[in-house]
Design a protein around this motif. Structure first.
Motif, mmCIF file in Angstrom:
data_model
loop_
_atom_site.group_PDB
_atom_site.id
_atom_site.type_symbol
_atom_site.label_atom_id
_atom_site.label_comp_id
_atom_site.label_asym_id
_atom_site.label_seq_id
_atom_site.Cartn_x
_atom_site.Cartn_y
_atom_site.Cartn_z
ATOM 1 N N UNK A 194 0.821 -1.200 0.000
ATOM 2 C CA UNK A 194 0.000 0.000 0.000
ATOM 3 C C UNK A 194 0.867 1.267 0.000
ATOM 4 N N UNK A 195 2.147 1.122 0.323
ATOM 5 C CA UNK A 195 3.057 2.267 0.389
ATOM 6 C C UNK A 195 3.619 2.584 -0.997
ATOM 7 N N UNK A 196 3.676 3.875 -1.342
ATOM 8 C CA UNK A 196 4.220 4.271 -2.633
ATOM 9 C C UNK A 196 5.716 4.551 -2.557
ATOM 10 N N UNK A 197 6.158 5.146 -1.451
ATOM 11 C CA UNK A 197 7.579 5.429 -1.257
ATOM 12 C C UNK A 197 7.985 5.039 0.158
ATOM 13 N N UNK A 198 9.181 4.501 0.294
ATOM 14 C CA UNK A 198 9.680 4.109 1.596
ATOM 15 C C UNK A 198 10.968 4.883 1.876
ATOM 16 N N UNK A 199 11.026 5.602 2.972
ATOM 17 C CA UNK A 199 12.179 6.426 3.300
ATOM 18 C C UNK A 199 12.834 5.932 4.587
ATOM 19 N N UNK A 214 19.851 -0.938 5.531
ATOM 20 C CA UNK A 214 18.404 -1.124 5.682
ATOM 21 C C UNK A 214 17.686 -0.873 4.365
ATOM 22 N N UNK A 215 18.104 0.183 3.654
ATOM 23 C CA UNK A 215 17.464 0.511 2.372
ATOM 24 C C UNK A 215 17.594 -0.662 1.404
ATOM 25 N N UNK A 216 18.793 -1.288 1.414
ATOM 26 C CA UNK A 216 18.997 -2.425 0.525
ATOM 27 C C UNK A 216 18.064 -3.578 0.907
ATOM 28 N N UNK A 237 14.210 5.219 -0.440
ATOM 29 C CA UNK A 237 15.156 6.327 -0.325
ATOM 30 C C UNK A 237 15.755 6.368 1.082
ATOM 31 N N UNK A 238 16.905 7.025 1.193
ATOM 32 C CA UNK A 238 17.407 7.348 2.527
ATOM 33 C C UNK A 238 17.392 8.862 2.671
ATOM 34 N N UNK A 239 17.208 9.311 3.899
ATOM 35 C CA UNK A 239 17.174 10.752 4.143
ATOM 36 C C UNK A 239 17.586 11.035 5.575
ATOM 37 N N UNK A 240 18.039 12.257 5.799
ATOM 38 C CA UNK A 240 18.230 12.734 7.154
ATOM 39 C C UNK A 240 17.428 14.021 7.299
ATOM 40 N N UNK A 243 19.367 16.698 9.286
ATOM 41 C CA UNK A 243 20.373 17.478 8.574
ATOM 42 C C UNK A 243 19.852 17.969 7.227
ATOM 43 N N UNK A 244 18.550 17.764 7.015
ATOM 44 C CA UNK A 244 17.893 18.221 5.787
ATOM 45 C C UNK A 244 18.573 17.668 4.536
ATOM 46 N N UNK A 245 18.969 16.420 4.605
ATOM 47 C CA UNK A 245 19.598 15.761 3.466
ATOM 48 C C UNK A 245 18.661 14.718 2.876
ATOM 49 N N UNK A 246 18.490 14.772 1.567
ATOM 50 C CA UNK A 246 17.689 13.744 0.895
ATOM 51 C C UNK A 246 16.205 14.026 0.899
#
Lengths: 332, 332
Positions: A194-199, A214-216, A237-240, A243-246
């Motif tokens: 049901x999820x379109x994007x996973x971060x 984990x992303x892999x 995706x990965x994000x922080x 730190x406003x990254x990604x």
């Protein structure tokens, strides 16, 4: 002194002209369980209808501790600085239990709350989860009519609230923390579908490597489930947010997802199916409410409850008698 | 060849005599959405009623990865070896979404499943969460009538399913993993209020110290919320289900909780309030089902759904027209 009652026309004009004080009152009207207010809300929604549907509707879910509020604040700030008007709503799955919510709380997003182009609505936590979800959906429509072109709907996983959010958004983003082994156990097959994007959030400091790992693992899990590699690789995706990254990359992916759906017609289909879902959800909720105000049911309620309490009658038999009374009442 | 249909009497005799094949069929009857089966289930439950209520009913909840299945298996084995008969049921909060459940899965508890005095029921995952919870409650009653003196009901948190479990058990145990900071953020005030015992699981190996720290934090959180120290200190335990350490202490605490409630009369009150809760939950569910089989509703459904799909009518107006048809139908 009590506030002056607004007419439907006044609600309509205030919402459409971007008056946030009237917007707040319109959302309170939508959330009201008062039958007269519900009729007024229905009328208001009917009038606002032609001005709805223009926003990108994004659900943001995640287990506790996944960093939802930090992420939403970072994303929201980025969007308002790019010229968007952003509304933040929430569905609180704990609304069935006692106590308040920490979702949709302005104090958790102080910088975003200070932006004139952002509107953060504290969660209404009364009533059932389904009722709360219906309110959130209608609040979203009102926000769209008020000119917000992006609506972010927050909820906490794991649970049924994600299903509700997926029934009202164009793109559902799940935030996960990098404790991959445990997380993977918790992410249900149904949720991944049901999820379109996973971060994978918190990709900063010591956790950066863990996030990549984990992303892999999530990509592999998605592959296993969907049986397809290429189609879903760009879903993780990965994000922080810290730190406003990604965060920008995640939003680009949301937009691409939205544009693709718009281009191939699935956006229309998705929203149509959502409307059909809500039609019956609203019918069910209103019907549920009607039982408690039904004269014949009210008449037998004290006696029946007493018999259930003392064990003189089974819960199932008592339920049957209430339903019989409900039918009978309609014939009068 | 199709199985012979059982009469209510045959179900009753089979369940009461401890025939697990008949027990399994009785639980399937209880879970059925077929109206005729529902009537039969009601009749069976009414007959079994005098033989229910004698078990200690324990809910076991926990976030994914908290080690629920390992804990339940360790606890269950300990209980059957002490001469108890243990039934394990589950409420699956993902039942609203697609896909199956990993709760109540025999293969996750192979040693317990092999015990003749244990009965593990795989989760019925169809329908709504409320419907699934009702089935679990009725399955619990059937298991009690079959002579199981301890019923363990598993569910995953965070979500509304915990509320359902708390509405059918005498003691709700929450398992948490030792990642205290994140966990504490996720544990809602409402959950802490509804939980009777909190177990920091995985107190083994490298995590032993972290578990002690987490337990202290939970004790502090409980103190803050309840404003009482002495009353709640014994609510938080550490355990290692993997190494079978501390599980016995948790069970002693469950028994003490149960005995105290029995002695001071709160067990009766709690169960009475639960029955009243379920009375209305069942009424609501049956009413919900009735809308879809109502002749006047079925007659206008295709046209109305089409108008909603094309946007010719708002979801709210369409819902109103269905409810009007439902009322009208009763008058015929």
């Amino acid at each position: 002194s009590p506030r002056k009652t607004l007419s439907i026309d006044e609600y309509f004009t205030g919402v459409r002209s971007g008056d946030t004080a009237v917007l707040a009152r319109a959302l309170t009207l939508v959330e009201s369980s008062n039958p007269q207010h519900q009729l007024e809300a229905e009328e208001l929604l009917t009038q606002l209808m032609p001005f709805t549907g223009k926003a990108i509707r994004v659900g943001i879910t995640g287990t506790p501790g996944a960093g939802k509020s930090t992420f939403i604040e970072a994303l929201g700030l980025q969007l308002v600085r790019a010229g968007h008007r952003v509304a933040v709503l929430a569905i609180d799955p704990s609304s069935g239990i006692t106590g308040g919510s920490i979702l949709g709380d302005k104090t958790r997003m102080p910088n975003l709350a200070a932006e004139p182009s952002a509107y953060i609505r504290p969660t209404a936590s009364s009533g059932t989860l389904g009722g709360a979800a219906r309110c959130t959906r209608e609040s979203m429509l009102v926000c769209e009519a008020a000119g917000y072109d992006i609506v972010l709907i927050e909820t906490v996983g794991v649970g049924q609230s994600e299903s509700y959010v997926s029934h009202m958004t164009d793109c559902l983003v799940a935030l996960v923390s990098p404790a991959a082994g445990d997380e993977l156990q918790g992410i249900k097959r149904g949720l991944l579908e049901v999820v379109d994007l996973l971060v994978v959030n918190k990709a900063d400091g010591e956790l950066r490597t863990a996030c990549e790992v984990a992303a892999r693992q999530y990509r592999n899990a998605l592959e296993t489930i969907t049986g397809s590699h290429a189609q879903h690789e760009s879903k993780v995706y990965t994000a922080s947010a810290l730190e406003n990254e990604g965060v920008d990359k995640v939003w680009t992916a949301v937009e691409q997802h939205y544009n693709r759906m718009q281009a191939n017609g699935t956006l229309t289909t998705r929203r149509q199916n959502q409307n059909r879902h809500w039609l019956w959800a609203i019918v069910e909720e209103r019907l549920r409410q009607s039982i408690y105000t039904h004269p014949a049911v009210k008449a037998i309620r004290p006696q029946l409850e007493q018999e259930v309490l003392t064990g003189a009658i089974s819960v199932e038999s008592a339920a049957r008698r209430i339903l019989d009374a409900y039918d009978l009442g309609c014939e009068l």
